[in-house]
Design an enzyme around this catalytic site. Structure first.
Site, PDB file in Angstrom:
ATOM      1  N   LYS A 179      36.127  20.346  41.373  1.00  0.00           N
ATOM      2  CA  LYS A 179      36.053  19.971  42.478  1.00  0.00           C
ATOM      3  C   LYS A 179      35.979  18.983  43.517  1.00  0.00           C
ATOM      4  CE  LYS A 179      40.384  23.276  41.826  1.00  0.00           C
ATOM      5  NZ  LYS A 179      41.270  23.977  42.902  1.00  0.00           N
ATOM      6  N   ASP A 234      46.253  21.657  47.124  1.00  0.00           N
ATOM      7  CA  ASP A 234      45.974  23.078  47.258  1.00  0.00           C
ATOM      8  C   ASP A 234      45.916  24.226  48.306  1.00  0.00           C
ATOM      9  OD1 ASP A 234      45.107  23.812  44.673  1.00  0.00           O
ATOM     10  OD2 ASP A 234      42.735  23.973  45.167  1.00  0.00           O
ATOM     11  N   GLY A 268      34.657  29.083  49.436  1.00  0.00           N
ATOM     12  CA  GLY A 268      34.793  28.067  48.344  1.00  0.00           C
ATOM     13  C   GLY A 268      35.858  27.973  48.552  1.00  0.00           C
ATOM     14  N   ARG A 309      31.176  35.731  51.781  1.00  0.00           N
ATOM     15  CA  ARG A 309      30.196  37.047  51.148  1.00  0.00           C
ATOM     16  C   ARG A 309      29.133  36.193  51.388  1.00  0.00           C
ATOM     17  NH1 ARG A 309      28.899  37.621  44.423  1.00  0.00           N
ATOM     18  NH2 ARG A 309      29.158  35.605  44.912  1.00  0.00           N
TER      19      ARG A 309
HETATM   20  P1  NAP Z   1      34.888  29.355  43.698  1.00  0.00           P
HETATM   21  O1  NAP Z   1      34.656  27.463  44.723  1.00  0.00           O
HETATM   22  O2  NAP Z   1      33.836  29.861  43.048  1.00  0.00           O
HETATM   23  O3  NAP Z   1      34.729  30.551  44.806  1.00  0.00           O
HETATM   24  C1  NAP Z   1      34.222  31.488  45.016  1.00  0.00           C
HETATM   25  C2  NAP Z   1      34.613  31.929  46.422  1.00  0.00           C
HETATM   26  O4  NAP Z   1      34.775  33.718  45.562  1.00  0.00           O
HETATM   27  C3  NAP Z   1      33.407  32.730  46.932  1.00  0.00           C
HETATM   28  O5  NAP Z   1      33.820  32.814  48.364  1.00  0.00           O
HETATM   29  C4  NAP Z   1      32.377  33.145  47.024  1.00  0.00           C
HETATM   30  O6  NAP Z   1      31.239  33.608  47.659  1.00  0.00           O
HETATM   31  C5  NAP Z   1      33.193  34.286  46.391  1.00  0.00           C
HETATM   32  N1  NAP Z   1      33.240  35.484  45.747  1.00  0.00           N
HETATM   33  C6  NAP Z   1      32.652  35.205  44.350  1.00  0.00           C
HETATM   34  N2  NAP Z   1      32.083  36.786  43.382  1.00  0.00           N
HETATM   35  C7  NAP Z   1      32.098  37.832  44.611  1.00  0.00           C
HETATM   36  C8  NAP Z   1      31.536  39.080  44.673  1.00  0.00           C
HETATM   37  N3  NAP Z   1      31.812  39.340  43.549  1.00  0.00           N
HETATM   38  N4  NAP Z   1      32.473  39.125  45.923  1.00  0.00           N
HETATM   39  C9  NAP Z   1      32.577  38.609  46.935  1.00  0.00           C
HETATM   40  N5  NAP Z   1      32.925  37.362  46.641  1.00  0.00           N
HETATM   41  C10 NAP Z   1      32.825  36.640  46.099  1.00  0.00           C
HETATM   42  O7  NAP Z   1      35.917  29.101  43.729  1.00  0.00           O
HETATM   43  P2  NAP Z   1      37.649  28.829  43.919  1.00  0.00           P
HETATM   44  O8  NAP Z   1      37.918  27.322  43.350  1.00  0.00           O
HETATM   45  O9  NAP Z   1      37.513  28.823  45.579  1.00  0.00           O
HETATM   46  O10 NAP Z   1      38.520  29.624  43.194  1.00  0.00           O
HETATM   47  C11 NAP Z   1      38.680  31.108  44.094  1.00  0.00           C
HETATM   48  C12 NAP Z   1      40.087  32.111  43.487  1.00  0.00           C
HETATM   49  O11 NAP Z   1      40.968  31.553  43.683  1.00  0.00           O
HETATM   50  C13 NAP Z   1      40.009  32.093  41.911  1.00  0.00           C
HETATM   51  O12 NAP Z   1      40.365  33.401  41.040  1.00  0.00           O
HETATM   52  C14 NAP Z   1      40.716  30.794  41.616  1.00  0.00           C
HETATM   53  O13 NAP Z   1      41.442  30.294  40.494  1.00  0.00           O
HETATM   54  C15 NAP Z   1      41.870  31.058  42.960  1.00  0.00           C
HETATM   55  N6  NAP Z   1      42.071  29.646  43.321  1.00  0.00           N
HETATM   56  C16 NAP Z   1      43.716  29.674  42.843  1.00  0.00           C
HETATM   57  C17 NAP Z   1      44.797  29.082  43.342  1.00  0.00           C
HETATM   58  C18 NAP Z   1      46.137  28.687  42.769  1.00  0.00           C
HETATM   59  O14 NAP Z   1      47.140  27.602  43.439  1.00  0.00           O
HETATM   60  N7  NAP Z   1      47.215  29.920  42.631  1.00  0.00           N
HETATM   61  C19 NAP Z   1      43.986  27.692  43.420  1.00  0.00           C
HETATM   62  C20 NAP Z   1      42.366  27.715  43.912  1.00  0.00           C
HETATM   63  C21 NAP Z   1      41.893  29.116  43.295  1.00  0.00           C
HETATM   64  P3  NAP Z   1      30.321  33.491  47.682  1.00  0.00           P
HETATM   65  O15 NAP Z   1      29.649  32.259  48.460  1.00  0.00           O
HETATM   66  O16 NAP Z   1      29.745  34.699  49.181  1.00  0.00           O
HETATM   67  O17 NAP Z   1      29.385  32.700  46.487  1.00  0.00           O
END
Ligand code: NAP
Length: 299
Positions: free
Chosen positions: A72, A108, A135, A158
């Protein structure tokens, strides 16, 4: 279903991994319901192939694509043009085509607001909000809530530095909103969730060890579940599993639980409109991912 032929218009999703995606099912159900000669396919593209894959969208005459993890943010740097929101967020989830130009959008944030309003009965205007995660999903949520008139957005992450830079950017974009960054720690969660009206969870933590797979749930997650209360809406972006423990805790606390599947449908509906110029058949798309008309999960 209209048969694939030499006139079929193709759209799809580019990600890695992508095999778990519900978007092909959701969009193909929509095309089928509207008797459109369109198909949506999933393409597993590693990071090194992103640029070529996106140019291929134009070369093959496709109408556009969705972009998902891990592309993304990198996609935003490869496209010819970004709309204002995608530029602010620094991430793209929808790519459209105009002539030979690739246009980037981020649906989103708007999809999340749609889900909160429709399934949560909680428009963001004037609300105190907490976004957990900074993220791609967390960034979209923080910008969208602030732009929609939230009175306060607290960003917990985090890695605190990322919460701070996100909060700075959101403050610049929406000066009327109080935006506060903080580390994702149990005592901070304890303090900020008590008077919140909207909580959006957008970390990858609950899909890993933090939920108990390796040494018990994270402290912050336990406190978060305990501090949820009546009168608030809780949207969990994570939709694997469809009904998450956090949504269960929200329901048990008397809060309104909004599934990430609802957001998935609403962001997808906006992508559908970008590509086809037509309103998406929301009910069909909801059914396709296992949601009923009112946002409950099908049993
Ligand atoms: P991303 O850009 O990879 O960001 C991951 C986030 O999770 C960061 O804030 C990261 O913190 C945090 N994180 C990862 N492991 C962690 C842990 N063990 N403890 C605390 N924080 C942790 O991913 P994303 O695109 O934002 O997606 C996040 C989730 O939302 C996924 O499950 C995705 O499928 C979902 N999502 C759903 C939709 C929907 O339409 N429903 C849309 C977008 C995303 P750090 O910065 O510290 O690494």
């Amino acid at each position: 279903m209209v048969e694939i032929d030499a006139q079929t218009t193709l759209v799809g999703i580019i990600g890695d991994p992508v095999a778990h995606s519900l978007s092909p099912r959701m969009h193909n159900a929509a095309f089928n319901a509207l008797q459109m000669n369109w198909r949506y396919a999933a393409f597993r593209v590693p990071a090194a192939g992103l640029s070529q894959a996106l140019r291929g969208v134009v070369a093959l005459g496709m109408a556009g694509v969705n972009v998902t993890i891990p592309h993304k943010e990198s996609a935003a740097g490869v496209l010819d043009e970004l709309d204002d929101l995608a530029r602010q967020i620094g991430a793209v989830n929808t790519v459209g085509v105009s002539g030979s130009r690739l246009l980037g959008f981020n649906t989103d944030g708007a999809g999340m607001l749609d889900a909160l309003t429709s399934d949560g009965g909680m428009p963001a205007a004037g609300r105190r909000c907490v976004v957990v995660g900074a993220g791609g999903g967390g960034r979209a949520a923080a910008f969208a809530l602030a732009a929609a008139g939230a009175s306060r957005v607290t960003v917990l992450n985090r890695t605190e530095r990322k919460a701070q830079s996100l909060a700075d950017a959101v403050r610049r974009a929406a000066p009327g909103c109080r935006v506060e960054p903080a580390p994702l720690l149990a005592d901070v969660v304890e303090r900020v969730v008590g008077d919140a009206e909207i909580v959006v969870h957008a970390t990858a933590a609950t899909m890993s060890a933090a939920m108990g797979g390796g040494g018990g749930r994270a402290d912050w997650l336990q406190v978060l579940a305990r501090r949820l209360h009546r009168g608030m809406a809780v949207l969990d972006m994570v939709y694997t599993p469809a009904w998450t423990e956090l949504l269960g805790a929200a329901k048990a606390a008397g809060a309104t639980a909004v599934s990430g599947l609802s957001m998935l449908v609403f962001q997808g509906a906006r992508s559908f409109q970008v590509w086809t110029g037509r309103p998406a058949p929301l009910d069909v798309m909801r059914q396709a991912v296992g949601l009923t008309a009112v946002g409950e999960l099908k049993s």
